[in-house]
Design an enzyme around this catalytic site. Structure first.
Site, PDB file in Angstrom:
ATOM      1  CE1 TYR A 104      -1.028  12.473   7.848  1.00  0.00           C
ATOM      2  CE2 TYR A 104      -1.410  13.497   5.709  1.00  0.00           C
ATOM      3  CZ  TYR A 104      -1.898  12.984   6.897  1.00  0.00           C
ATOM      4  OH  TYR A 104      -3.242  12.984   7.143  1.00  0.00           O
ATOM      5  CD  GLU A 143       0.619   8.622   8.875  1.00  0.00           C
ATOM      6  OE1 GLU A 143       1.350   9.464   8.296  1.00  0.00           O
ATOM      7  OE2 GLU A 143      -0.614   8.577   8.747  1.00  0.00           O
ATOM      8  NE  ARG A 201      -6.192  20.859  24.656  1.00  0.00           N
ATOM      9  CZ  ARG A 201      -6.901  21.078  25.768  1.00  0.00           C
ATOM     10  NH1 ARG A 201      -6.893  22.259  26.326  1.00  0.00           N
ATOM     11  NH2 ARG A 201      -7.601  20.125  26.317  1.00  0.00           N
TER      12      ARG A 201
END
Ligand code: DSN
Length: 484
Positions: A70, A72, A285
Site C-alpha cells: 500500500y 497512498e 493497462r
C-alpha cells in the site's frame, strides 16, 4: 517489416514456462486461460484501435511483489511505512514520462483513462474555480474544506461548464457525457465535425466556446481519424479564459514516437494532458496525467481524492514501457503505425469503401458501412466470423445510434507491433471489403432489413479466415516465445 517488440525469446520462454508452472500448481484452470489467451491473440487479426501487445518485460513487471504494497500519498510522502521501492518505481515512471513527452510534471498513479480524466477534472476545479466557499473558509485547497463549505462548493461546481467533442464525432464518454461522472459534474456542450468534410472546424469550435464560455475546453477523441491542431485549440481556450485539457489516450504513442510534433503535439499546448498507457503507447493497462506546473500540486492529490491506492506493480510496468518508448525503435514503430493506417485507408478506398473524413492521419480509420447496406453491428459480426476483430462505432450524425451504429473502427497499432507492413495492410483492406461486400442483412420479423442479423455469402468467411491465417503466420506474435 519485422515485429517491433523488444524482447529475448529464450529468456521470455523460460520465464513464462516457470511462471505458468507456479500458477498451475495452485489453479490449473487459470494457467490454462493464460495459455489460451496467448493462443487466441496469436490467432486473430486484431484491428481494435485501442488495443496493442505489451512486451514481455512490461507484462512480467506486473506479476511481482510490488503489487503487495500500500502506498497512498506521493513520492517520499506516503501514509504507509516502507514505501521506498514504490517511491523508486513511481519516480522512474514519472521521470521517463517527463523526458519522453517533454512535460514539466507527470503523475503516473491513475489506474485507467477514466481515472486520469477524473484526476484532471478535480485538479482543474481545485486550481481554477473561484469558489466563495474557499475564500469564506480561508482554505487553500478544496481538500481543506469543512462539510458545510463543501455544500456551497458543490453548488458552485454544479455551475461549471465543459466543452468537448461530441460522441458521434469521435469524442469520449468521459468528456462530459451523461453516463460518466463528468456529465454530472459539468454542464456540458459539444462541438462536432463539418457535415461535408467530416473534419474539425476550428472556427465552429471557437464560436461555440465564445458562446458557452467553458471552464474546460476538452480536446481528444477515441474515433476521430485525423490529427488536431492543439496550438489552435489553446488559442481558443485562452480567448475564452478556459483551461485546455487534452485526452491523448488514443494517440499517445504517436506523440511519444514523434509522429505528432509542433502544433500537433498536445503536451506543450495543453494545461493538462491525460492518457492511458496501454493503447498506441504499448504499456500496461493504466492512466497518466501530464501538466503544467501550476496544476501539479492539485494533480498530485489524485489519491486519495478520486483514486484508490497506487498500484506499484503497474507503475513499475509503466516505467518499463516508457523506457521502451524512449528507444529509437519506438519512433520507427510509431511512424509505421501511421503509414500503415494510410495504406489501410487507401486500400479500403480504392476498393469502394467510404471512410469518414476520406482517410486518416493517425492510427485509425472509420468505415461508413451503410454504403454496404449494413449496420456497424452486422459488419463487426461478419468480420469477426471471418477472423477479423474490429469494433462498431457511431459515425457523425449516425442514424443508427450508439448501439447498432453505421461505422466500424479499425486501428493499426497491434498488427504493426506484430510487424505488418503497408502491403499487408492493403491485403487486410481487401479482406475487409470482400467480407462486407459478401454480407447482407436478413429480413426483420417486423418487415424491412434487420439491424442485427445478416448472412455472409457461402465460402467467404472460410476463405477470409485462411487468408488471415497466412498473414498472421508471416508475422508471428512474440516469435520464438514457447510455453511448452
Ligand atoms: N475503450 C477505449 C476505446 O476503445 O477507445 C476508450 O475508452
Amino acid at each position: 517489416m519485422s515485429q517491433s517488440l523488444p524482447f529475448d525469446a529464450a529468456q521470455a520462454s523460460a520465464a513464462y514456462r516457470n511462471a505458468l508452472d507456479v500458477i498451475g500448481a495452485v489453479e490449473p484452470n487459470v494457467a490454462g486461460a493464460i495459455r489460451s489467451e496467448l493462443a487466441d491473440q496469436r490467432a486473430s487479426l486484431k484491428l481494435i484501435a485501442s488495443e496493442n501487445y505489451a512486451s514481455p518485460a512490461v507484462l512480467l513487471t506486473m506479476g511481482t511483489w510490488l503489487s503487495d504494497k500500500y502506498a497512498e500519498g506521493t513520492i517520499g510522502h506516503r501514509f504507509y511505512a516502507g514505501c521506498q521501492n514504490i517511491d523508486t518505481v513511481e519516480q522512474l515512471a514519472a521521470d521517463h514520462a517527463m523526458a519522453l513527452f517533454g512535460a514539466p510534471h507527470a503523475y503516473v498513479q491513475p489506474h485507467s483513462g477514466i481515472d486520469a480524466n477524473l484526476v484532471a477534472f478535480w485538479a482543474i476545479l481545485a486550481q481554477r474555480i473561484e469558489s466563495p466557499a474557499l475564500e469564506k473558509a480561508g482554505a487553500k485547497h478544496v481538500n481543506d474544506l469543512s462539510e458545510a463549505d463543501w455544500e456551497t462548493l458543490r453548488k458552485a461546481l454544479g455551475n461549471q461548464r465543459a466543452l468537448g467533442m461530441s460522441l458521434d464525432a469521435g469524442g469520449h464518454l468521459t468528456h462530459g457525457f451523461r453516463p460518466n461522472i463528468s456529465g454530472k459534474m459539468f454542464h456540458q456542450s459539444s462541438y462536432g465535425t463539418d457535415p461535408q468534410t467530416g473534419l474539425l472546424d476550428y472556427e465552429v469550435v471557437r464560436a461555440r466556446a465564445r458562446e458557452f464560455k467553458p471552464l474546460i475546453l476538452i480536446a481528444g477523441y477515441s474515433a476521430y481519424p485525423r490529427k488536431i491542431d492543439f496550438a489552435k485549440m489553446r488559442e481558443i481556450a485562452d480567448e475564452v479564459g478556459a483551461v485546455l485539457m487534452v485526452d491523448m489516450a488514443h494517440f499517445a504513442g504517436l506523440v511519444a514516437g514523434k509522429v505528432f510534433t509542433g502544433d500537433f503535439d498536445p503536451v506543450p499546448h495543453a494545461h493538462v494532458t491525460t492518457t492511458t498507457t496501454h493503447k498506441s503507447l504499448r504499456g500496461p493497462r493504466g492512466g497518466m496525467v501530464l501538466c503544467q506546473p501550476e496544476f501539479a500540486d492539485s494533480v498530485d492529490r489524485g489519491c486519495p481524492m478520486v483514486l484508490g491506492g497506487p498500484l506499484g506493480h503497474v507503475m513499475a510496468a509503466k516505467a518499463v514501457a516508457l523506457a521502451e518508448a524512449r528507444l529509437p525503435s519506438f519512433q520507427t514503430y510509431a511512424q509505421n503505425v501511421a503509414s500503415n493506417a494510410v495504406a489501410l485507408a487507401e486500400g479500403l478506398t480504392k476498393r469502394g469503401a467510404h471512410l469518414v473524413t476520406g482517410g486518416t492521419d493517425n492510427h485509425l480509420v472509420l468505415i461508413d458501412v451503410s454504403a454496404f447496406g449494413l449496420t456497424g453491428r452486422q459488419a463487426e459480426s461478419a468480420l469477426l466470423d471471418s477472423g477479423i476483430v474490429t469494433n462498431r462505432n457511431a459515425i457523425p450524425r449516425d442514424p443508427n445510434g450508439a448501439w447498432y451504429t453505421s461505422g466500424v473502427r479499425i486501428g493499426t497499432p497491434a498488427l504493426t507491433s506484430r510487424g505488418f507492413d503497408a502491403a499487408e495492410f492493403d491485403r487486410v483492406a481487401e479482406l475487409i471489403v470482400d467480407v462486407l461486400t459478401a454480407t447482407s442483412p436478413t429480413a426483420a420479423p417486423s418487415g424491412g432489413a434487420s439491424k442485427a442479423k445478416y448472412v455472409i455469402a457461402d465460402g467467404v468467411a472460410d476463405k477470409t479466415h485462411a487468408a488471415a491465417s497466412e498473414l498472421l503466420d508471416a508475422n508471428p506474435l512474440y516469435p520464438g516465445l514457447e510455453l511448452a
